[in-house]
Design a protein around this motif. Structure first.
Motif, short mmCIF file in Angstrom:
data_model
loop_
_atom_site.label_atom_id
_atom_site.label_comp_id
_atom_site.label_asym_id
_atom_site.label_seq_id
_atom_site.Cartn_x
_atom_site.Cartn_y
_atom_site.Cartn_z
N PHE A 121 0.88 -1.16 0.00
CA PHE A 121 0.00 0.00 0.00
C PHE A 121 0.92 1.21 0.00
CE2 PHE A 121 -4.14 1.84 2.05
CZ PHE A 121 -4.34 2.59 0.90
N THR A 122 1.29 1.62 -1.19
CA THR A 122 2.39 2.60 -1.34
C THR A 122 1.92 4.05 -1.35
OG1 THR A 122 2.25 2.33 -3.74
CG2 THR A 122 3.85 0.96 -2.57
N ASN A 123 0.63 4.28 -1.54
CA ASN A 123 0.14 5.67 -1.59
C ASN A 123 -0.98 5.90 -0.58
OD1 ASN A 123 -1.73 4.09 -2.88
ND2 ASN A 123 -2.20 5.59 -4.47
N ALA A 124 -0.82 5.34 0.61
CA ALA A 124 -1.83 5.48 1.66
C ALA A 124 -1.73 6.86 2.31
CB ALA A 124 -1.64 4.40 2.71
N PRO A 125 -2.84 7.38 2.83
CA PRO A 125 -2.75 8.59 3.66
C PRO A 125 -1.87 8.32 4.88
CG PRO A 125 -5.01 8.15 3.05
CD PRO A 125 -4.22 6.94 2.65
N CYS A 126 -1.22 9.34 5.34
CA CYS A 126 -0.31 9.18 6.47
C CYS A 126 -1.07 9.20 7.79
CB CYS A 126 0.74 10.28 6.46
SG CYS A 126 1.82 10.20 5.01
N PRO A 127 -0.54 8.54 8.81
CA PRO A 127 -1.16 8.61 10.14
C PRO A 127 -0.98 10.01 10.71
CG PRO A 127 0.95 7.49 10.25
CD PRO A 127 0.67 7.70 8.81
N PRO A 128 -1.70 10.35 11.78
CA PRO A 128 -1.67 11.73 12.29
C PRO A 128 -0.27 12.22 12.67
CG PRO A 128 -2.87 10.25 13.77
CD PRO A 128 -2.67 9.53 12.50
N GLU A 129 0.59 11.34 13.17
CA GLU A 129 1.92 11.80 13.57
C GLU A 129 2.80 12.19 12.39
OE1 GLU A 129 1.94 7.23 14.24
OE2 GLU A 129 0.51 8.89 14.22
N LEU A 130 2.38 11.85 11.17
CA LEU A 130 3.12 12.24 9.96
C LEU A 130 2.28 13.15 9.07
CD1 LEU A 130 4.82 8.83 9.06
CD2 LEU A 130 6.00 10.95 9.66
N SER A 131 1.35 13.90 9.68
CA SER A 131 0.44 14.74 8.92
C SER A 131 0.37 16.13 9.53
CB SER A 131 -0.97 14.14 8.90
OG SER A 131 -0.96 12.84 8.37
N GLY A 132 -0.07 17.08 8.70
CA GLY A 132 -0.35 18.43 9.17
C GLY A 132 0.71 19.46 8.92
N GLY A 133 1.94 19.02 8.56
CA GLY A 133 3.00 19.97 8.27
C GLY A 133 2.99 20.39 6.81
N PRO A 134 3.91 21.28 6.42
CA PRO A 134 4.01 21.61 5.00
C PRO A 134 4.37 20.38 4.18
CG PRO A 134 5.90 22.44 6.23
CD PRO A 134 4.92 21.96 7.24
N SER A 135 3.82 20.28 2.97
CA SER A 135 4.04 19.09 2.15
C SER A 135 5.49 18.98 1.71
CB SER A 135 3.14 19.13 0.92
OG SER A 135 1.79 19.06 1.30
N GLN A 136 6.02 17.78 1.78
CA GLN A 136 7.35 17.53 1.24
C GLN A 136 7.33 17.72 -0.27
OE1 GLN A 136 8.63 13.66 2.61
NE2 GLN A 136 8.38 14.18 4.77
N PRO A 137 8.45 18.04 -0.89
CA PRO A 137 8.48 18.30 -2.33
C PRO A 137 7.94 17.11 -3.13
CG PRO A 137 10.54 18.98 -1.32
CD PRO A 137 9.77 18.24 -0.26
N ALA A 138 7.18 17.42 -4.17
CA ALA A 138 6.63 16.38 -5.03
C ALA A 138 7.75 15.65 -5.75
CB ALA A 138 5.67 16.99 -6.05
N GLY A 139 7.60 14.34 -5.92
CA GLY A 139 8.57 13.56 -6.67
C GLY A 139 9.77 13.11 -5.88
N THR A 140 9.87 13.49 -4.61
CA THR A 140 10.99 13.06 -3.78
C THR A 140 10.59 11.85 -2.94
OG1 THR A 140 10.36 14.56 -1.98
CG2 THR A 140 11.88 15.42 -3.66
N THR A 141 11.59 11.13 -2.45
CA THR A 141 11.33 9.99 -1.58
C THR A 141 10.75 10.48 -0.25
OG1 THR A 141 13.17 8.77 -2.56
CG2 THR A 141 12.34 8.01 -0.41
N PRO A 142 9.59 9.97 0.17
CA PRO A 142 8.99 10.44 1.42
C PRO A 142 9.94 10.25 2.60
CG PRO A 142 7.43 9.12 0.18
CD PRO A 142 8.74 8.96 -0.50
#
Length: 824
Positions: free
Chosen positions: A666-687
């Motif tokens: 499941f490679t494109n799942a929404p992130c859990p709350p502890e990894l959410s809410g901040g500014p988005s990481q750059p598109a196309g980069t490794t999370p």
């Protein structure tokens, strides 16, 4: 896996000392019941799992058979409670609509329920398919027995189910006059009454009428309304007419109606977890800012200990739930076989009110999504029994429509709770009227239809070997409509196109509720099959192996669609691919000690591609949950069931399950709350997942949760029971004094679709006792449930908006009472 197999077998075999709800796990093929030696209690369990009456230990399936008297004795009076007797059954509910019924971790996506997907676990009552799991929360009504079938059930049952089926059989009309009555009272103002009467109206017509009512005070105290909430308030009626003009034909007409009207279903504060939001926009800082802006208010939750059972929810709560229908079942013996027709209409009427912000603040002041459903089904089935060949062939048609009218409204605290702070007095953050009264009015409908041709053949190669192939051809069509109209506090309709300027009132409003219109539609054909090979090693030892290629049909998102990064609607999320299921199972069923002891063991592996998962993007008002496809899921494990009847005086059982259910990909799942809410990481980069819970840290756009556990699944689950009785004469009545114990254990599990450190539910064990006196036609006993007053959580929920707030529902405390039953 071999080590786990041996460990589980050892545990199950050693568990004779446990309790007795008679939760007999069994599964068996057709044989002459008259030739079956009986146990000291004379029990021969008859099941209809394969659409014919046959003894349980010979059906080459994994089945849990729970008798009606066992259900009553242990107080497990609906499907939600039934999981205490069947370890591989998992039922989680936040309200009747949002109920998940899973077997082996599979069946329905855990989380917010959507009308646009199918159930993986079918619920059947007297051969009638119940499409909505809301039926799982109602009291069992005059039930004879419940069979929990584990694994795909598509070649014997009308509606295809990928994880299993719950087959409920009620007591049928009789031509001998009989009746029964039962009354229970207990603490928390618990009252339950049941009654049934049956008998002939003529030589060819018999009738049966049953009624059940349950009420109980709630277990969570709401300081705002100053009353207990999450109460029980159930009423059920069932009537049946049997017309039997001769031995070859019988026609049964049935009607039922059930109602629930409790003040339900509220939550309590459980914890706060750090997210990647700026610290000033996390829960504790938001509360402090609201208090600072309202001198003298000083808001705080009533308790940060959920087991104080306190809440302060300020929105109206309701779970008005009505369900019912009528059916006609015709059975006609034609030569060597039986033709069965089942025609049914059912309805479901749901009127909820919720507090969606989970607090006593006026953030979401109204939240309600009433629904009305009608379903029609028709099944034709022919059963043939021959010396070498048996078969079942059937046709099934199903049509359903669901209409929903939703309203959600923002309250006076919404701006400071949902918007970023600002020192500018003109900023929307400082003006409550910007969001107060903002209302989303939703209108939606779903039209669903399906048709199937299915069958299964049994070839008895010899007295020991049977080969059973099955096949199913299925067609499904779904079409839906969803419209959200948004009005501001002045009642004016707003539009979010073109994108409003940042910092404006309209931008703030569109960030909470955005108008949407979608009309997803799709259809699909599916062909599936299975093969079972079973071999009778000895008269009381049956080995079997099964392979099934199954599917769950396509889904559509009916609760609104998520937003893209530019705040536009993601139309591509409107439809969801069908699941493709490969299922493997081997099992061994044994009886020994003159059939006083039964031991069954099963190992299974299920692989699903395009698994339909409920995900949550963390957006506050746009969409709470929606369906998405996980690339691959796998569930595997071992189940063992043991029962012993040493004599008329003592019986015991123990059931155990090990379930390893994971997202394999499941490679494109929404992130859990502890990894959410901040500014988005750059598109196309490794999370980058290295900064969970760090305020202000960049958040991945999606998270790869491959290898993590599926939500709602305990790796280990056990149930057990025992009962001992002594014959006595009491008050000139001959009978038995008895003592029973039953219990269950579930290991930890996670309640978020993307597993989170904040939503892990700890494992728990519950123990129940009962003691009483029974004789011919009567039974009087006292009971205590959760005897050791164990604190446990039934469900955790992530509050919307990534503030870090986690709310939950706590399990029942210790309850006690007494029951008296009469029959004639």
């Amino acid at each position: 896996m071999i080590a786990r197999f041996l460990l589980l077998a050892t545990v199950a075999s050693a568990s004779i000392i446990a309790s007795s709800a008679h939760a007999e796990d069994a599964a068996q093929p057709a044989t002459d019941t008259a030739a079956q030696p009986t146990s000291p209690r004379g029990e021969v369990i008859i099941v209809t799992a394969r659409r014919r009456a046959e003894t349980a230990q010979q059906v080459p399936l994994a089945i849990s058979v729970i008798r009606g008297d066992s259900i009553e004795a242990t107080g497990n009076f609906n499907v939600v409670k039934l999981q205490q007797l069947a370890p591989t059954l998992q039922v989680y509910t936040t309200n009747p609509r949002n109920t998940s019924v899973n077997i082996r971790g599979l069946g329905v996506p855990f989380g917010l329920t959507s009308d646009g997907f199918e159930q993986g676990v079918g619920i059947y009552v007297d051969d009638v398919y119940n499409s909505r799991v809301a039926a799982a929360t109602f009291d069992f009504l005059d039930v004879s027995q419940v069979e929990v079938l584990r694994g795909p059930q598509g070649t014997l049952y009308g509606k295809n189910t990928t994880a299993g089926a719950i087959n409920i059989t009620t007591n049928q009309p009789t031509f001998d006059f009989e009746g029964r009555a039962e009354l229970s009272v207990g603490n928390l103002n618990y009252r339950q009454a049941k009654a049934a009467i049956s008998g002939p109206l003529s030589d060819t017509v018999a009738a049966r009428l049953a009624v059940a009512a349950t009420s109980r005070r709630g277990t969570l105290y709401n300081l705002t309304s100053q009353r207990w909430i999450n109460e029980q308030d159930n009423l059920g009626l069932r009537g049946q007419l049997l017309f039997q003009p001769n031995d070859d034909l019988n026609i049964t007409l049935s009607g039922d109606y059930s109602r629930q009207d409790p003040e339900c279903c509220g939550t309590t504060f459980v914890r706060v977890g750090r997210t990647q939001r700026p610290l000033a926009r996390q829960y504790d800082a938001i509360i402090a800012a609201i208090n600072a802006a309202n001198p003298g208010r000083n808001y705080a939750v009533p308790s940060r200990n959920p087991y104080d059972r306190l809440t302060d929810l300020d929105s109206s709560l309701n779970a008005d739930n009505k369900i019912g229908g009528v059916s006609a079942r015709v059975k006609w013996d034609i030569g060597p076989g039986t033709l069965t027709s089942v025609t049914a209409w059912r309805f479901w009427d749901w009127k909820p009110e919720n507090d969606r912000d989970f607090t006593g603040l006026s953030v979401v002041s109204r939240s309600q999504n009433p629904s009305q459903q009608d379903q029609y089904s028709q099944e034709f089935r022919y059963n043939y029994d021959g010396e070498k060949i048996d078969f079942v062939a059937g046709l099934f048609g199903f049509k359903q429509r669901i209409d929903t009218q939703g309203t959600e409204q923002q309250g006076l605290d919404a701006t400071r709770f949902s918007l970023s702070p600002s020192v500018d007095p003109a900023n929307p953050y400082n003006r409550p009227e910007v969001l107060a009264g903002l209302t989303a009015s939703n209108r939606q409908y779903l039209k669903s239809s399906s048709a199937a041709l299915f069958g299964q053949l049994s070839w008895h190669v010899n007295d020991a070997l049977t080969i059973q192939p099955g096949a199913r051809l299925n067609y499904d069509k779904k079409s839906g409509f969803y419209q959200r109209v948004v009005t501001n506090g002045q009642g004016q309709v707003i539009s979010c196109t073109p994108t409003p300027p940042p910092g404006s009132d309209l931008a703030a409003q569109c960030g909470v509720y955005q108008p949407q219109v979608s009309a997803p539609s799709d259809s699909a054909w599916n062909f599936t099959y299975d093969l079972n090979v079973n071999y009778k090693i000895a008269p009381d030892i049956l080995a079997y192996a099964t392979y099934a290629k199954s599917f769950k049909t396509l889904g559509i998102n009916q609760n609104g669609l998520p937003l893209n990064a530019d705040n536009s609607v993601n139309i591509d999320a409107g439809t969801v691919k069908p699941e493709s299921v490969h299922h493997y199972e081997i099992g061994l069923k044994t009886q020994f000690w003159d059939r006083r002891a039964t031991f069954n063991i099963t190992a299974f592996r299920t692989e699903i591609q395009n698994f339909q998962a409920t995900v949550n993007g963390g957006q506050f008002g746009t969409v709470r949950g929606y369906l998405a496809n996980a690339e691959k899921v796998r569930s595997q494990g071992i189940e063992a069931d043991f029962k012993v009847v040493t004599s008329d005086r003592f019986t015991a059982y123990a059931n155990a399950a090990y379930t390893d259910a994971k997202y394999k990909a499941f490679t494109n799942a929404p992130c859990p709350p502890e990894l959410s809410g901040g500014p988005s990481q750059p598109a196309g980069t490794t999370p980058d997942y290295s900064q969970p819970g760090v305020p202000g840290a960049p958040s991945p756009r999606q998270c790869d949760i491959s290898g993590q556990d599926l939500p709602g699944v305990s790796k280990w689950a056990f149930s057990y029971g025992a009962e001992y009785n002594i014959p006595v004469t009491l008050l000139a009545k001959k009978g038995q004094v008895y003592l029973g114990v039953d219990g269950n254990y579930r290991s930890r599990w996670n309640s978020n679709a993307s597993p989170s450190r904040y939503t892990e539910v700890k494992g728990y064990a519950l123990t129940n006792f009962r003691a009483g006196f029974r004789g011919e036609g009567f039974d009087v006993f006292g009971w205590v449930r959760n005897a050791f007053d164990v604190d446990y959580i039934e469900n955790l929920q992530v509050a919307p908006g990534n503030t870090g707030l986690i709310a939950g529902q706590v399990g029942d405390p210790r309850t006690w009472g007494g029951t008296i039953k009469f029959s004639f």
